[in-house]
Design a protein around this motif. Structure first.
Motif, PDB file in Angstrom:
ATOM      1  N   LEU A  16       0.840  -1.197   0.000  1.00 52.11           N
ATOM      2  CA  LEU A  16       0.000   0.000   0.000  1.00 52.11           C
ATOM      3  C   LEU A  16       0.874   1.246   0.000  1.00 52.11           C
ATOM      4  CD1 LEU A  16      -2.722  -0.899   2.677  1.00 52.11           C
ATOM      5  CD2 LEU A  16      -3.002  -0.908   0.199  1.00 52.11           C
ATOM      6  N   PRO A  17       0.369   2.360  -0.516  1.00 53.95           N
ATOM      7  CA  PRO A  17       1.130   3.610  -0.430  1.00 53.95           C
ATOM      8  C   PRO A  17       1.452   3.945   1.029  1.00 53.95           C
ATOM      9  CG  PRO A  17      -0.754   3.851  -1.896  1.00 53.95           C
ATOM     10  CD  PRO A  17      -0.907   2.529  -1.234  1.00 53.95           C
ATOM     11  N   ILE A  18       2.525   4.678   1.240  1.00 49.10           N
ATOM     12  CA  ILE A  18       3.009   4.953   2.595  1.00 49.10           C
ATOM     13  C   ILE A  18       1.921   5.528   3.472  1.00 49.10           C
ATOM     14  CG2 ILE A  18       4.570   6.441   3.927  1.00 49.10           C
ATOM     15  CD1 ILE A  18       6.583   6.136   1.642  1.00 49.10           C
ATOM     16  N   GLU A  19       1.151   6.489   2.935  1.00 53.57           N
ATOM     17  CA  GLU A  19       0.160   7.159   3.774  1.00 53.57           C
ATOM     18  C   GLU A  19      -0.973   6.234   4.198  1.00 53.57           C
ATOM     19  OE1 GLU A  19      -0.678   8.310  -0.578  1.00 53.57           O
ATOM     20  OE2 GLU A  19       1.037   7.937   0.730  1.00 53.57           O
ATOM     21  N   TRP A  20      -1.112   5.085   3.522  1.00 55.47           N
ATOM     22  CA  TRP A  20      -2.151   4.122   3.882  1.00 55.47           C
ATOM     23  C   TRP A  20      -1.666   3.089   4.894  1.00 55.47           C
ATOM     24  CZ3 TRP A  20      -7.332   3.572   2.955  1.00 55.47           C
ATOM     25  CH2 TRP A  20      -7.900   4.503   2.091  1.00 55.47           C
ATOM     26  N   LYS A  21      -0.410   3.097   5.205  1.00 53.69           N
ATOM     27  CA  LYS A  21       0.079   2.101   6.170  1.00 53.69           C
ATOM     28  C   LYS A  21       0.929   2.722   7.265  1.00 53.69           C
ATOM     29  CE  LYS A  21       3.845   0.909   3.026  1.00 53.69           C
ATOM     30  NZ  LYS A  21       4.403  -0.086   2.133  1.00 53.69           N
ATOM     31  N   ASP A  22       0.972   4.054   7.308  1.00 47.01           N
ATOM     32  CA  ASP A  22       1.771   4.717   8.332  1.00 47.01           C
ATOM     33  C   ASP A  22       0.965   4.821   9.627  1.00 47.01           C
ATOM     34  OD1 ASP A  22       3.979   6.055   9.424  1.00 47.01           O
ATOM     35  OD2 ASP A  22       2.994   7.992   9.090  1.00 47.01           O
ATOM     36  N   PHE A  23       0.677   3.671  10.213  1.00 42.29           N
ATOM     37  CA  PHE A  23      -0.086   3.618  11.454  1.00 42.29           C
ATOM     38  C   PHE A  23       0.693   2.820  12.492  1.00 42.29           C
ATOM     39  CE2 PHE A  23      -3.297   3.730   8.047  1.00 42.29           C
ATOM     40  CZ  PHE A  23      -4.012   4.863   8.424  1.00 42.29           C
ATOM     41  N   ASP A  24       0.532   3.225  13.723  1.00 41.70           N
ATOM     42  CA  ASP A  24       0.996   2.391  14.831  1.00 41.70           C
ATOM     43  C   ASP A  24      -0.172   1.487  15.200  1.00 41.70           C
ATOM     44  OD1 ASP A  24       1.790   1.200  17.127  1.00 41.70           O
ATOM     45  OD2 ASP A  24       2.096   3.042  18.283  1.00 41.70           O
ATOM     46  N   LEU A  25      -0.137   0.262  14.700  1.00 39.59           N
ATOM     47  CA  LEU A  25      -1.263  -0.644  14.899  1.00 39.59           C
ATOM     48  C   LEU A  25      -1.155  -1.451  16.191  1.00 39.59           C
ATOM     49  CD1 LEU A  25      -1.665  -2.047  11.267  1.00 39.59           C
ATOM     50  CD2 LEU A  25      -2.878  -0.133  12.331  1.00 39.59           C
ATOM     51  N   GLU A  26      -0.006  -1.397  16.852  1.00 38.36           N
ATOM     52  CA  GLU A  26       0.205  -2.268  18.013  1.00 38.36           C
ATOM     53  C   GLU A  26      -0.172  -1.616  19.335  1.00 38.36           C
ATOM     54  OE1 GLU A  26       2.846  -1.699  15.826  1.00 38.36           O
ATOM     55  OE2 GLU A  26       2.452  -3.474  14.615  1.00 38.36           O
ATOM     56  N   SER A  27       0.223  -0.360  19.546  1.00 41.07           N
ATOM     57  CA  SER A  27       0.056   0.233  20.875  1.00 41.07           C
ATOM     58  C   SER A  27      -1.398   0.624  21.116  1.00 41.07           C
ATOM     59  CB  SER A  27       0.964   1.457  21.030  1.00 41.07           C
ATOM     60  OG  SER A  27       0.592   2.463  20.127  1.00 41.07           O
ATOM     61  N   PHE A  28      -1.802   0.477  22.379  1.00 40.14           N
ATOM     62  CA  PHE A  28      -3.168   0.865  22.759  1.00 40.14           C
ATOM     63  C   PHE A  28      -3.154   1.749  24.002  1.00 40.14           C
ATOM     64  CE2 PHE A  28      -7.303   0.431  24.754  1.00 40.14           C
ATOM     65  CZ  PHE A  28      -8.150   0.608  23.676  1.00 40.14           C
ATOM     66  N   SER A  29      -2.536   1.277  25.038  1.00 39.97           N
ATOM     67  CA  SER A  29      -2.468   2.042  26.282  1.00 39.97           C
ATOM     68  C   SER A  29      -1.189   1.665  27.000  1.00 39.97           C
ATOM     69  CB  SER A  29      -3.684   1.747  27.165  1.00 39.97           C
ATOM     70  OG  SER A  29      -3.661   0.401  27.601  1.00 39.97           O
ATOM     71  N   LYS A  30      -1.014   2.208  28.186  1.00 36.77           N
ATOM     72  CA  LYS A  30       0.193   1.938  28.958  1.00 36.77           C
ATOM     73  C   LYS A  30       0.358   0.446  29.235  1.00 36.77           C
ATOM     74  CE  LYS A  30       2.462   3.205  33.297  1.00 36.77           C
ATOM     75  NZ  LYS A  30       2.334   3.961  34.568  1.00 36.77           N
ATOM     76  N   ASP A  31      -0.759  -0.234  29.463  1.00 35.11           N
ATOM     77  CA  ASP A  31      -0.714  -1.645  29.856  1.00 35.11           C
ATOM     78  C   ASP A  31      -1.105  -2.609  28.755  1.00 35.11           C
ATOM     79  OD1 ASP A  31      -0.053  -0.934  32.526  1.00 35.11           O
ATOM     80  OD2 ASP A  31      -2.154  -0.419  32.868  1.00 35.11           O
ATOM     81  N   LYS A  32      -1.570  -2.105  27.626  1.00 34.84           N
ATOM     82  CA  LYS A  32      -2.073  -3.007  26.585  1.00 34.84           C
ATOM     83  C   LYS A  32      -1.433  -2.721  25.240  1.00 34.84           C
ATOM     84  CE  LYS A  32      -6.760  -4.208  28.127  1.00 34.84           C
ATOM     85  NZ  LYS A  32      -7.183  -3.300  29.181  1.00 34.84           N
ATOM     86  N   THR A  33      -1.052  -3.790  24.557  1.00 37.39           N
ATOM     87  CA  THR A  33      -0.721  -3.713  23.143  1.00 37.39           C
ATOM     88  C   THR A  33      -1.566  -4.756  22.425  1.00 37.39           C
ATOM     89  OG1 THR A  33       1.098  -5.275  23.438  1.00 37.39           O
ATOM     90  CG2 THR A  33       1.645  -2.935  23.511  1.00 37.39           C
ATOM     91  N   LEU A  34      -1.785  -4.548  21.147  1.00 38.78           N
ATOM     92  CA  LEU A  34      -2.640  -5.465  20.404  1.00 38.78           C
ATOM     93  C   LEU A  34      -1.887  -6.738  20.041  1.00 38.78           C
ATOM     94  CD1 LEU A  34      -4.359  -2.848  20.231  1.00 38.78           C
ATOM     95  CD2 LEU A  34      -5.029  -3.585  17.942  1.00 38.78           C
ATOM     96  N   PHE A  35      -2.596  -7.860  20.055  1.00 40.46           N
ATOM     97  CA  PHE A  35      -2.044  -9.123  19.589  1.00 40.46           C
ATOM     98  C   PHE A  35      -1.951  -9.090  18.055  1.00 40.46           C
ATOM     99  CE2 PHE A  35      -4.133 -10.385  23.611  1.00 40.46           C
ATOM    100  CZ  PHE A  35      -3.040 -10.950  24.262  1.00 40.46           C
ATOM    101  N   ASP A  36      -1.187 -10.033  17.509  1.00 41.97           N
ATOM    102  CA  ASP A  36      -1.001 -10.080  16.054  1.00 41.97           C
ATOM    103  C   ASP A  36      -2.330 -10.189  15.321  1.00 41.97           C
ATOM    104  OD1 ASP A  36       1.687  -9.865  16.308  1.00 41.97           O
ATOM    105  OD2 ASP A  36       2.138 -11.973  15.986  1.00 41.97           O
TER     106      ASP A  36
END
Length: 960
Positions: A16-36
């Protein structure tokens, strides 16, 4: 073919073009990150939006056409059989033909089939962040965002997750009740950079008639259909004529509809499923408890035995409780009827009390133990994984009534049951034996008043004055061993504790299906250690726990990581199993029929491995260039000069070393940037952030060659749609004929020898050869599928199709450029002067992007990515060893340039040692188009194999 499967064929997230994938998809909060699996759901959502908004001009018609191209031939138009429904669609200017709303008008939607317990609320909150950013970048239209769910507690849960997200995010989600819509719209602008405006409401309170009390007429809030609507389990009542379902579609007709659920039953939701992580996939990937469903039903006379058996099993589980790690087990009893005469709840309660009072004879107790031993002695199969559960006879035989009293009733001796109520809480009844102070059971109903008057009038009742709910604190109220209730409470509560579910007289209709799937989904959650949801073995393999912890806990884990499902009726249990089977994939794995080429056994197949360094990629001598348009670059430089160095350091929190490199890059553009013809005209603030992120990426360097083990596995996962047994049988037979093709030459030689010895005649020999021609095939075909024996391929046979849209089989070669490459390679190998003959030996293999782990790291837009070329070749001549990667479909030249840059930085001109071998790694792209690559990169492309021969010679120093 679902939307997810279409997107898997059409797009790769990394392309995808850079602007369509320039996201931090993992972080959520201080205690939570997203699973794969949660980040994968977001990636597919982004790919779906990209396809709909960027690649299609007439969004709905072309999106619908895409489905048609992939085989959609169902009539999904909505029949109008009520005037009320006609008016709904006519007011919204929908096209109606032959008394039907044409389905293409409802195609702007995607569903997420997420197992209960998979954390879909986190995905929803991150999706809101993504929608906001895409609107900010003018990549999707500006629309209001509306979150709908069907209960107040789910709205509260959503608010809780939003607050958690806001506490650790650069942007804040501001929530507004939908009733505030008109006031907010007048007083606040739609677009703000650091805040995201989201409205919310109860989905079941949107109506098409007069607003009253909490009910809202949707027309007041319809906003010309300009909503991005997110539905969380809001598909209840999803029949074709459901007014609410039409209201959601109408309100989002000029936006998009996102539907999240654990139990989809509607065909449209299955078709538009953009990500499937249902119960089957959740469990197969190591999350949650394994599920065992008993096939034993019980007659009316045996009702005491089923209660007794579940209590015996519970007692065993309770003995395996591990403090500070796993939960305390819970027996969950779900009944169909509560208030009727001889109700299901009453039946269970009476049998429970008989056991508590010791009113069962020894023979019944022993018979229950005998049946339990019989059920588990050979091991019982789990529902979604190839594993089983066993109980030893000794473990069951050792159980006594004293064990039941202690583990189930928290008591030392027999006694009758007394009831405890909680003042101001009319939904919970607490059970305990009179002989102990500890409670053991909890009944959760809509209202206890009627039960107390009609069912429990003769029982002793005491009252608590505390206001708290035991049900809400179930995880900490560990004395509660049995939870009883009706359908009313199967949703909206979270607990890891259920290990046994007993269904009493649950029906077999469509509503029962939802109930069963939801309640089983509630029962599969686990949380063994440190907020992890995977089973113990997976935690150990993923290095989330130590080996010492694993060995200490593993003997208990198999008990606590199993959900045992029982029922009072055999027919209902069969139906439950059918419901669970429907959750299973309709694809059958036929990977066992493919095998690693036997000729490879004594060959050394090497792949590269990597390690991360503390060095930034921009520090490397071959620094990874950043692709950007000339006008974009000039605007970024002006913006940087305007900000100044100190402000840039503070604003973007970048290391000083990276800032120095950025300054150098702006002075020496050709060293650090690849100037493209495409200018995005994006906000220079965003572009500067992306460039700094790119410059701050840590470098991954080559570590060493290693022997190939389990890094190429996709052939073990080739799956066929299991809806045609004859086709499946034919494919398997033809795989075996092609796989065994080498045996034909061996048998021919054997029969020639027999002819020479006079043991068989020429005619007999001819007959044998004819038989072999039928038994062994170099190539076979079955319904657009071709199976080939290619002598030098890593596994055999090779499966491919010239129909890229083939959807009944997965993980085969079907992309046109890859199929053409195989065909051209075969043709080239027929020539006597092909350069592969120059080697002592050589082999090659297809690499599957999703399942295999052979790659070259590269860098794009500040992210380190994995480039998995389509093919890997192993070439060996004496001590000269070459790993050759070939990617025949890299006509996306800009993306290919970044991949080549990644390769060059690691491998070009370098030689590595492995034992006595001198190892080189080469990469070439095959170009089948008229388009020419940039001059700087043209040496990495070839069209014909003679060109490849020369390039391998030039880069490796081989003399062919």
């Amino acid at each position: 073919m679902t939307l997810q499967e279409i997107l898997e064929d059409e797009i790769r997230f990394e392309d995808l073009p850079i602007e369509w994938k320039d996201f931090d998809l993992e972080s959520f909060s201080k205690d939570k990150t997203l699973f794969d699996y949660q980040t994968n759901a977001l990636k597919f959502a982004i790919m779906g939006l990209f396809k709909y908004y960027q690649e299609l001009e007439e969004n709905k018609k072309e999106f619908y056409k895409l489905y048609k191209n992939y085989g959609l031939d169902e009539d999904l138009d909505i029949k109008i059989d009520k005037e009320r429904i006609r008016k709904l669609f006519e007011l919204a200017n929908y096209r109606i033909e032959n008394n039907k709303v044409l389905f293409y008008q409802l195609i702007n939607r995607m569903s997420f089939w997420m197992a209960t317990g998979s954390g879909k609320t986190l995905i929803i909150v991150k999706l809101i962040e993504i929608l906001h950013k895409l609107m900010e970048e003018n990549l999707i239209p500006e629309r209001e965002i509306l979150f709908l769910t069907h209960r107040e507690d789910l709205i509260d849960q959503f608010k809780k997750h939003v607050n958690e997200f806001n506490s650790n995010s650069g942007v804040k989600i501001e929530l507004y009740d939908l009733k505030e819509y008109e006031n907010i719209k007048r007083s606040l602008p739609l677009k703000t950079k650091n805040t995201i405006r989201v409205f919310y409401y109860r989905a079941d309170l949107l109506v098409d008639d007069e607003s009253k009390e909490k009910k809202l007429n949707y027309k007041t809030y319809e906003n010309n259909g300009n909503w991005y609507i997110i539905l969380d389990e809001a598909h209840k009542g999803d029949k074709e004529d459901s007014i609410r379902q039409h209201i959601y579609a109408i309100m989002s007709r000029n936006g998009f509809l996102f539907n999240f659920s654990a139990t989809f039953t509607d065909r449209i939701d299955h078709l538009t499923c953009v990500y499937n992580y249902n119960l089957e996939k959740f469990i197969q990937n190591g999350y949650g408890k394994n599920i065992y469903i008993s096939k034993q039903g019980f007659s009316e006379e045996e009702k005491q035995k089923i209660v007794l058996k579940t209590l015996l099993l519970y007692t065993i589980l309770k003995k395996h409780e591990v403090p500070k790690y796993y939960h305390t087990p819970l027996l969950l009893v779900l009944v169909n009827k509560v208030h009727t005469e001889e109700s299901d709840l009453e039946m269970f309660f009476k049998e429970l009390e008989k056991i508590a009072k010791g009113e069962i004879d020894e023979s019944t107790f022993e018979e229950a133990k005998r049946e339990l031993k019989e059920e588990f002695k050979e091991g019982v199969k789990y529902q979604f994984v190839d594993d089983e559960f066993k109980l030893s006879d000794e473990e069951i035989e050792s159980l006594t009534m004293q064990d039941l009293l202690k583990e189930v009733f928290n008591a030392q001796g027999y006694s009758s049951i007394e009831l405890i109520t909680i003042r101001e809480n009319k939904q919970e009844l607490i059970l305990k034996l009179k002989s102990t102070e500890k409670p053991f059971g909890l009944i959760k109903v809509g209202d206890q008043t009627k039960l107390l008057k009609e069912k429990f009038i003769h029982y002793e009742i005491t009252e608590r004055f505390e206001k708290e709910s035991l049900f809400k604190n179930l995880d900490t109220e560990k004395d509660i061993t049995i939870l009883m209730g009706s359908r009313a409470f199967y949703e909206g509560w979270d607990s890891t504790r259920p290990n046994i579910i007993l269904y009493i007289n649950i029906g077999v209709g469509k509503d029962a299906k939802k109930f069963v799937l939801q309640s089983i989904g509630r029962g599969v959650r686990i949380n063994p250690v440190r907020s992890e949801r995977q089973r113990l073995k997976n935690l150990w393999l993923n290095k989330k726990i130590t080996q010492e912890e694993y060995h200490r806990l593993k003997d208990h884990a198999k008990y606590l990581e199993t959900l045992f499902v029982y029922g009072t009726k055999a027919d209902n249990l069969k139906k439950i199993i059918e419901f669970m089977e429907e959750e299973k994939s309709k694809m059958k794995n036929i990977g066992e029929y493919f095998e690693i080429n036997p000729e490879i056994k004594d060959k050394l197949l090497l792949i590269p491995t990597y390690r991360e360094t503390e060095k930034y990629i921009i520090e490397d001598g071959n620094h990874i260039s950043f692709s950007i348009g000339k006008e974009d670059l000039e605007r970024v430089k002006e913006y940087f000069n305007y900000l100044g160095e100190k402000a840039t350091l503070m604003k973007y929190d970048c290391p000083p070393k990276v800032l120095c490199k950025l300054k150098d890059a702006f002075c020496n553009e050709e060293k650090y940037f690849t100037i493209s013809k495409n200018n995005t005209n994006k906000d220079p603030d965003l572009l500067l952030g992306i460039i700094l992120k790119h410059f701050s990426t840590k470098y991954e360097e080559f570590d060493k060659p290693k022997k190939l083990e389990e890094e190429i596995i996709h052939f073990k996962h080739i799956k066929v749609h299991n809806n045609d047994e004859n086709k499946l049988k034919n494919i398997v037979e033809k795989i075996e004929k092609v796989r065994n093709f080498p045996k034909k030459a061996e048998e021919e030689e054997k029969y020639k020898e027999l002819v020479k010895k006079g043991e068989i005649t020429i005619n007999e020999y001819t007959d044998k050869i004819r038989e072999m021609d039928k038994k062994y095939k170099k190539e076979e075909e079955e319904d657009k599928l071709t199976l080939k024996y290619i002598q030098n391929h890593y596994y055999i046979p090779v499966a491919l199709s010239e129909d890229e849209k083939i959807d009944y089989i997965k993980h085969i070669i079907k992309v046109k450029s890859e199929v053409d490459f195989i065909k051209d390679l075969e043709k080239y190998l027929e020539g006597s002067d092909n350069f592969f003959k120059s080697f002592d030996w050589w082999y090659f293999s297809k690499i599957d992007e999703t399942l295999d782990d052979v790659y070259i790291p590269y860098y794009d837009g500040g992210k380190r990515l994995k480039f998995k070329p389509d093919f890997i070749f192993w070439l060996c001549k004496g001590e000269e060893y070459t790993i050759l990667f070939i990617d025949p479909k890299s006509t996306e030249f800009t993306s290919a340039y970044r991949k080549i840059d990644g390769y060059k930085a690691l491998f070009e001109g370098k030689e590595f040692a492995y034992g006595d071998y001198k190892v080189r790694v080469l990469l070439f792209m095959r170009n089948n188009t008229d388009k020419q690559p940039a001059k700087k990169y043209e040496e990495y492309w070839f069209r014909i194999f003679e060109e490849l021969k020369q390039k391998v010679k030039n880069f490796s120093g081989y003399n062919f």
